[in-house]
Design an enzyme around this catalytic site. Structure first.
Site, mmCIF file in Angstrom:
data_model
loop_
_atom_site.group_PDB
_atom_site.id
_atom_site.type_symbol
_atom_site.label_atom_id
_atom_site.label_comp_id
_atom_site.label_asym_id
_atom_site.label_seq_id
_atom_site.Cartn_x
_atom_site.Cartn_y
_atom_site.Cartn_z
ATOM 1 N N HIS A 28 6.080 -15.817 22.187
ATOM 2 C CA HIS A 28 4.926 -16.133 22.914
ATOM 3 C C HIS A 28 5.829 -17.775 23.578
ATOM 4 O O HIS A 28 6.650 -18.281 23.374
ATOM 5 C CB HIS A 28 4.244 -17.270 22.388
ATOM 6 C CG HIS A 28 3.526 -15.867 21.375
ATOM 7 N ND1 HIS A 28 2.649 -14.499 22.043
ATOM 8 C CD2 HIS A 28 3.243 -15.287 19.918
ATOM 9 C CE1 HIS A 28 1.918 -13.819 21.079
ATOM 10 N NE2 HIS A 28 2.280 -14.651 19.862
ATOM 11 N N THR A 44 1.530 -1.190 -0.195
ATOM 12 C CA THR A 44 0.412 0.265 0.195
ATOM 13 C C THR A 44 0.731 1.173 -0.347
ATOM 14 O O THR A 44 0.348 2.553 -0.676
ATOM 15 C CB THR A 44 -0.983 0.194 1.177
ATOM 16 O OG1 THR A 44 -0.373 -0.462 2.484
ATOM 17 C CG2 THR A 44 -2.240 -0.976 0.848
ATOM 18 N N ARG A 45 2.006 1.111 0.455
ATOM 19 C CA ARG A 45 2.638 2.561 0.383
ATOM 20 C C ARG A 45 4.546 1.729 -0.218
ATOM 21 O O ARG A 45 5.379 0.346 0.592
ATOM 22 C CB ARG A 45 3.268 3.085 1.999
ATOM 23 C CG ARG A 45 1.386 3.669 2.565
ATOM 24 C CD ARG A 45 1.562 3.799 4.342
ATOM 25 N NE ARG A 45 1.821 2.360 4.912
ATOM 26 C CZ ARG A 45 2.625 2.620 5.752
ATOM 27 N NH1 ARG A 45 3.328 3.304 5.632
ATOM 28 N NH2 ARG A 45 2.618 1.112 6.544
ATOM 29 N N SER A 74 -4.023 -18.660 13.629
ATOM 30 C CA SER A 74 -2.576 -17.820 14.545
ATOM 31 C C SER A 74 -1.497 -18.563 14.822
ATOM 32 O O SER A 74 -1.748 -20.026 15.156
ATOM 33 C CB SER A 74 -3.421 -17.528 15.998
ATOM 34 O OG SER A 74 -3.069 -17.882 16.795
ATOM 35 N N CYS A 75 -0.652 -17.621 15.035
ATOM 36 C CA CYS A 75 0.998 -18.531 15.513
ATOM 37 C C CYS A 75 0.313 -19.176 16.984
ATOM 38 O O CYS A 75 1.094 -20.496 17.352
ATOM 39 C CB CYS A 75 1.564 -17.372 15.783
ATOM 40 S SG CYS A 75 0.763 -15.808 16.632
ATOM 41 N N ASN A 76 -0.382 -19.082 17.811
ATOM 42 C CA ASN A 76 -0.595 -19.515 19.207
ATOM 43 C C ASN A 76 -0.998 -20.899 19.376
ATOM 44 O O ASN A 76 -0.949 -22.231 19.316
ATOM 45 C CB ASN A 76 -1.436 -18.873 19.738
ATOM 46 C CG ASN A 76 -0.276 -17.639 20.979
ATOM 47 O OD1 ASN A 76 0.369 -18.049 21.833
ATOM 48 N ND2 ASN A 76 -0.448 -16.400 20.778
HETATM 49 P P1 NAD Z 1 1.554 -6.050 9.274
HETATM 50 O O1 NAD Z 1 0.986 -5.138 9.791
HETATM 51 O O2 NAD Z 1 3.356 -6.924 9.621
HETATM 52 O O3 NAD Z 1 2.087 -6.344 8.032
HETATM 53 C C1 NAD Z 1 0.664 -6.214 7.250
HETATM 54 C C2 NAD Z 1 0.805 -5.949 5.933
HETATM 55 O O4 NAD Z 1 -0.794 -5.044 4.956
HETATM 56 C C3 NAD Z 1 1.926 -4.514 6.051
HETATM 57 O O5 NAD Z 1 1.960 -4.538 4.926
HETATM 58 C C4 NAD Z 1 0.533 -3.184 5.310
HETATM 59 O O6 NAD Z 1 0.861 -2.098 4.729
HETATM 60 C C5 NAD Z 1 -0.439 -3.945 4.344
HETATM 61 N N1 NAD Z 1 -2.212 -3.989 4.581
HETATM 62 C C6 NAD Z 1 -2.838 -3.101 5.378
HETATM 63 N N2 NAD Z 1 -3.239 -2.761 4.702
HETATM 64 C C7 NAD Z 1 -3.967 -3.291 3.651
HETATM 65 C C8 NAD Z 1 -4.685 -3.027 2.564
HETATM 66 N N3 NAD Z 1 -6.035 -3.432 2.916
HETATM 67 N N4 NAD Z 1 -5.030 -4.194 1.455
HETATM 68 C C9 NAD Z 1 -3.136 -4.643 0.960
HETATM 69 N N5 NAD Z 1 -2.035 -4.882 2.208
HETATM 70 C C10 NAD Z 1 -2.760 -3.758 2.956
HETATM 71 O O7 NAD Z 1 0.799 -7.642 9.540
HETATM 72 P P2 NAD Z 1 1.490 -9.287 9.884
HETATM 73 O O8 NAD Z 1 2.160 -9.542 11.416
HETATM 74 O O9 NAD Z 1 1.716 -9.668 8.736
HETATM 75 O O10 NAD Z 1 -0.422 -10.471 10.219
HETATM 76 C C11 NAD Z 1 -0.979 -10.603 8.982
HETATM 77 C C12 NAD Z 1 -2.067 -11.344 9.385
HETATM 78 O O11 NAD Z 1 -1.278 -12.733 9.985
HETATM 79 C C13 NAD Z 1 -2.963 -11.130 10.401
HETATM 80 O O12 NAD Z 1 -3.948 -11.347 9.974
HETATM 81 C C14 NAD Z 1 -2.418 -11.558 11.644
HETATM 82 O O13 NAD Z 1 -3.164 -11.552 12.763
HETATM 83 C C15 NAD Z 1 -1.615 -12.371 11.346
HETATM 84 N N6 NAD Z 1 -0.070 -13.371 12.170
HETATM 85 C C16 NAD Z 1 0.325 -12.360 12.606
HETATM 86 C C17 NAD Z 1 1.913 -12.592 13.845
HETATM 87 C C18 NAD Z 1 2.717 -12.069 13.908
HETATM 88 O O14 NAD Z 1 2.627 -11.830 15.360
HETATM 89 N N7 NAD Z 1 2.878 -10.937 13.344
HETATM 90 C C19 NAD Z 1 1.765 -14.266 13.870
HETATM 91 C C20 NAD Z 1 0.854 -15.213 13.272
HETATM 92 C C21 NAD Z 1 -0.461 -14.606 12.285
#
Ligand code: NAD
Length: 345
Positions: free
Chosen positions: A226, A35-36, A146-148
């Protein structure tokens, strides 16, 4: 055949899934959505990924001198499957990014998988490679838990298969924020989740229906990992050695020991660095071998979860299941792990 994969949301999870998919010989990344024009976008280009942007975002990328290949919609149309790694909860509180994008993917007739920040009801199908790979075969949509929950399924499912589980009490000691995140934490406090069960137990049931599990959670000021502490009542009698034998044969579960000086999550993460893993990722669940104890019919154990990376091999397997590339979950896991350098040790 090489399945064409698009990554929507190139953040913590998205960039890792992109790299893991790139290592497989039956799927390939055809582009990632940003997005950015952040440094992550710049690194995506350096790795050779094509960048796609939301319709009105092109100018910002041009101003930053980053070449884009097209719009997100164009990428989705060209893909066989979309891995949605967008953040889940929206900042304005109006639902989740997954809900918005599911409508888009549906209109385009594309398969998609989502992440654990989305609820089970989004797809009605939750995925974990060890617990329920076959349920996703040939399906249109799934959610990698999720991770957990991934950590819970990886160690509980093999126990359930071997001994049967009467009930589980799981306490989740959660990291406050990811290491890169300077907005959310770390916090100088311990924050209990007062809702019981915490969402983790019911989430594990989405992959292991009928599992009798209660869960509680507490957030602590750390970013590394975790930790889970579990008490499991087994149906069949088992010794500590029997339990260790089961996990020795279980994919993506490794042992660490305080006798080797691994006394905390800090030393577990050092192992990931010593393994030479990119981004110091630990895809496996680390169980403290000397913390596994059977007392009567109760098993007690402690495990650590690298939240940024344990779901990554699961995403690869989920692509394989949805696209019907491999019917056998164990074979998919072995293929994914070999390509990613995940070995038992
Ligand atoms: P993050 O914030 O690191 O990455 C999300 C990305 O999506 C960012 O690059 C953001 O710019 C982009 N984004 C935001 N809005 C958007 C849109 N409308 N369209 C396209 N791109 C968009 O988040 P993350 O940690 O990678 O989490 C992503 C998913 O994975 C979530 O569902 C989260 O719960 C899950 N998750 C995260 C973790 C963790 O610990 N980080 C672990 C397991 C699962």
């Amino acid at each position: 055949m090489s399945v064409k994969v698009a990554i929507n949301g190139y953040g913590t999870i998205g960039k890792r899934v992109a790299d893991a998919v790139s290592k497989q010989d039956d799927m390939k990344i055809i582009g990632v959505v940003k997005t950015r024009p952040t440094s992550e976008a710049r690194f995506a280009l350096r790795k050779g990924y094509k960048l796609y942007v939301a319709k009105d975002g092109a100018q910002a990328f041009a101003d930053a001198g980053m070449e884009i290949a097209g719009t997100a919609d164009e990428l989705f149309k060209a893909a066989d499957i979309i891995v949605d790694c967008t953040p889940g909860k929206k900042k304005d509180g109006s639902g989740t990014t997954g809900e918005d994008y599911l409508r888009v993917y549906r209109e385009l007739g594309k398969k998609a998988l989502f992440q654990g920040g989305e609820k089970h009801k989004l797809t009605g199908l939750s995925f974990n490679s060890t617990a329920n790979y076959a349920d996703s075969l040939g399906k249109e949509y799934a959610r990698v838990v999720s991770c957990n929950t991934t950590g819970l399924c990886r160690t509980l499912y093999p126990l359930h298969q071997e001994f049967g589980i009467e009930n589980v009490m799981a306490v989740m000691i959660r990291r406050a924020a990811d290491p890169y995140d300077s907005k959310t934490g770390p916090i100088n406090a311990i924050e209990p989740e007062v809702k019981v069960p915490s969402h983790h137990g019911p989430d594990a049931q989405s992959c292991m229906p009928g599992l009798n599990i209660q869960s509680m959670a507490v957030k602590v000021p750390t970013t590394l990992m975790h930790m889970h502490q579990l008490a499991v009542k087994l149906k069949k009698p088992a010794t500590t050695a029997d339990v260790l034998k089961v996990w020795e044969a279980s994919p993506r579960v490794i042992f660490v020991s305080t006798k080797d000086g691994v006394k905390s999550t800090a030393q577990v993460m050092e192992i990931a660095k010593d393994l030479g893993r990119e981004r110091a990722d630990l895809f496996e669940i680390a169980v403290w071998k000397d913390g596994v104890n059977v007392v009567g019919d109760m098993l007690y154990y402690t495990q650590a979860i690298h939240q940024e990376s344990d779901v990554v091999p699961e995403n690869v397997d989920c692509i394989r299941a949805l696209c019907n590339l491999e019917k056998d979950g164990k074979k998919s896991q072995a293929k994914t792990d070999k390509a990613m350098g995940i070995v038992k040790w």
